[in-house]
Design a protein around this motif. Sequence first.
Motif, short mmCIF file in Angstrom:
data_model
loop_
_atom_site.label_atom_id
_atom_site.label_comp_id
_atom_site.label_asym_id
_atom_site.label_seq_id
_atom_site.Cartn_x
_atom_site.Cartn_y
_atom_site.Cartn_z
N GLY A 98 -4.92 0.39 0.18
CA GLY A 98 -5.05 -0.55 -0.93
C GLY A 98 -6.49 -0.78 -1.32
O GLY A 98 -7.39 0.01 -1.00
N ALA A 99 -6.73 -1.90 -2.00
CA ALA A 99 -8.06 -2.22 -2.52
C ALA A 99 -9.05 -2.37 -1.38
O ALA A 99 -8.75 -2.96 -0.33
CB ALA A 99 -8.00 -3.50 -3.35
N ASN A 159 -13.46 -5.87 7.35
CA ASN A 159 -13.45 -6.69 6.14
C ASN A 159 -14.23 -7.98 6.37
O ASN A 159 -15.08 -8.37 5.56
CB ASN A 159 -12.01 -7.03 5.72
CG ASN A 159 -11.30 -5.83 5.11
OD1 ASN A 159 -11.93 -4.92 4.59
ND2 ASN A 159 -9.98 -5.84 5.17
N GLY A 191 -11.68 -3.82 0.93
CA GLY A 191 -11.97 -5.20 1.29
C GLY A 191 -10.76 -6.10 1.35
O GLY A 191 -10.86 -7.24 1.80
N GLU A 192 -9.60 -5.59 0.90
CA GLU A 192 -8.38 -6.40 0.90
C GLU A 192 -7.31 -5.84 1.82
O GLU A 192 -6.55 -6.58 2.42
CB GLU A 192 -7.83 -6.52 -0.53
CG GLU A 192 -8.77 -7.24 -1.48
CD GLU A 192 -8.21 -7.32 -2.88
OE1 GLU A 192 -7.03 -6.95 -3.07
OE2 GLU A 192 -8.95 -7.73 -3.79
N ASP A 193 -7.23 -4.51 1.92
CA ASP A 193 -6.21 -3.89 2.77
C ASP A 193 -6.75 -3.77 4.20
O ASP A 193 -7.90 -4.12 4.49
CB ASP A 193 -5.82 -2.53 2.21
CG ASP A 193 -4.40 -2.13 2.61
OD1 ASP A 193 -3.86 -2.75 3.54
OD2 ASP A 193 -3.85 -1.20 1.99
N ASN A 211 -8.50 -2.77 7.40
CA ASN A 211 -9.79 -2.10 7.58
C ASN A 211 -10.36 -2.55 8.92
O ASN A 211 -11.25 -3.39 8.98
CB ASN A 211 -10.73 -2.45 6.43
CG ASN A 211 -11.97 -1.58 6.40
OD1 ASN A 211 -12.00 -0.50 6.96
ND2 ASN A 211 -13.02 -2.07 5.75
N TYR A 245 -8.41 -17.50 12.06
CA TYR A 245 -8.53 -16.60 10.92
C TYR A 245 -7.33 -16.72 9.98
O TYR A 245 -7.36 -16.26 8.86
CB TYR A 245 -8.67 -15.15 11.40
CG TYR A 245 -10.07 -14.80 11.86
CD1 TYR A 245 -11.03 -14.38 10.95
CD2 TYR A 245 -10.43 -14.92 13.20
CE1 TYR A 245 -12.31 -14.08 11.37
CE2 TYR A 245 -11.71 -14.63 13.62
CZ TYR A 245 -12.64 -14.20 12.70
OH TYR A 245 -13.92 -13.91 13.12
N ASP A 257 -13.36 -6.47 12.91
CA ASP A 257 -12.75 -6.59 11.58
C ASP A 257 -13.79 -6.17 10.55
O ASP A 257 -14.76 -6.89 10.30
CB ASP A 257 -12.30 -8.03 11.35
CG ASP A 257 -11.60 -8.22 10.02
OD1 ASP A 257 -11.76 -7.38 9.11
OD2 ASP A 257 -10.87 -9.22 9.88
N SER A 280 0.83 -1.20 0.00
CA SER A 280 0.00 0.00 0.00
C SER A 280 0.86 1.25 0.00
O SER A 280 1.94 1.28 0.62
CB SER A 280 -0.91 0.02 1.23
OG SER A 280 -1.83 -1.04 1.20
#
Length: 278
Positions: free
Chosen positions: A136-137, A172, A139-141, A143, A214, A170, A97
């Motif tokens: 970053g994207a 995401n 849902g991927e970085d 959050n 996880y 979390d 990122s």
Amino acid sequence: MKNVKTIALATALAATMAAPTFAADRGEDIRSGDYSWMQFNAMYAFDELPSSGESGHDYLEMEFGGRAGVVDLYGYVDVFNLFTGDSGDKAAGSGASKMFMKFAPRFSIDAITGWDLSAGPIQEVYFSTLFNWGGGAVGEDVNASFWGVGADVMVPWLGKTGMNLYAHYDMNGKEWNGYQFSMNWFKPFYFLDNGSFVSFQGYVDYQFGADDEYGNEFVPMTSSGGAAYFGLHWHSDNYALGYGLKGYNDVYLLEDGAGIVGLETTGWAHYLTATYKF
């Protein structure tokens, strides 16, 4: 620098000394202790974790904070690899990122209710929140959000120290996962004749009670882990220079050296900082 930071750096420190900031002292004017501050930190990190190899990089940090009515705010935005270098963990083409943001508003329960909740070393009590966002994207970085209670606590020698206990959500995964205890401090301890001073400042972030399921075979996770920063910084009215030592233990709940990726998440890093204050 993820999380290193202080209740206030020099300008905020001066403001808190110059004006009352506790609910019991505000009287009828809830804005009587308001202040704000901002600064830019040019930084370089050596051996920052987590890492799967070379991990040095430069970055610019825009740091801000203050008090306005019932809200006590701290935050920063990091911009990595300013010159698009080809080495380090933030190198061009690495997929890392470009930015990271921390946003941490706390809401004074004393000021909202008008009650004086101070007791012994506890000076003021807060509903505390914390948000960590990657650049970053979606849902991927990173959050993540944290929700809980906090207090300003008078600690021997360190003085006023911010402490918070959060539950971790979390954003995401849309699930609650464990808890985090955080504390931060800013202690001037050596004063020079020209009015500048040296401070011992830093923080501790410790996550616990998390679900280690996880993780996966590439990056296994643990139920606890964290990081602590210990810095010595020289401050003048407009500038600061500092060195920080940061220790990691399964930081971000990533198991050290485990899995196919084998990320290094336990160890020590070094930080150099040059600051301009606004």
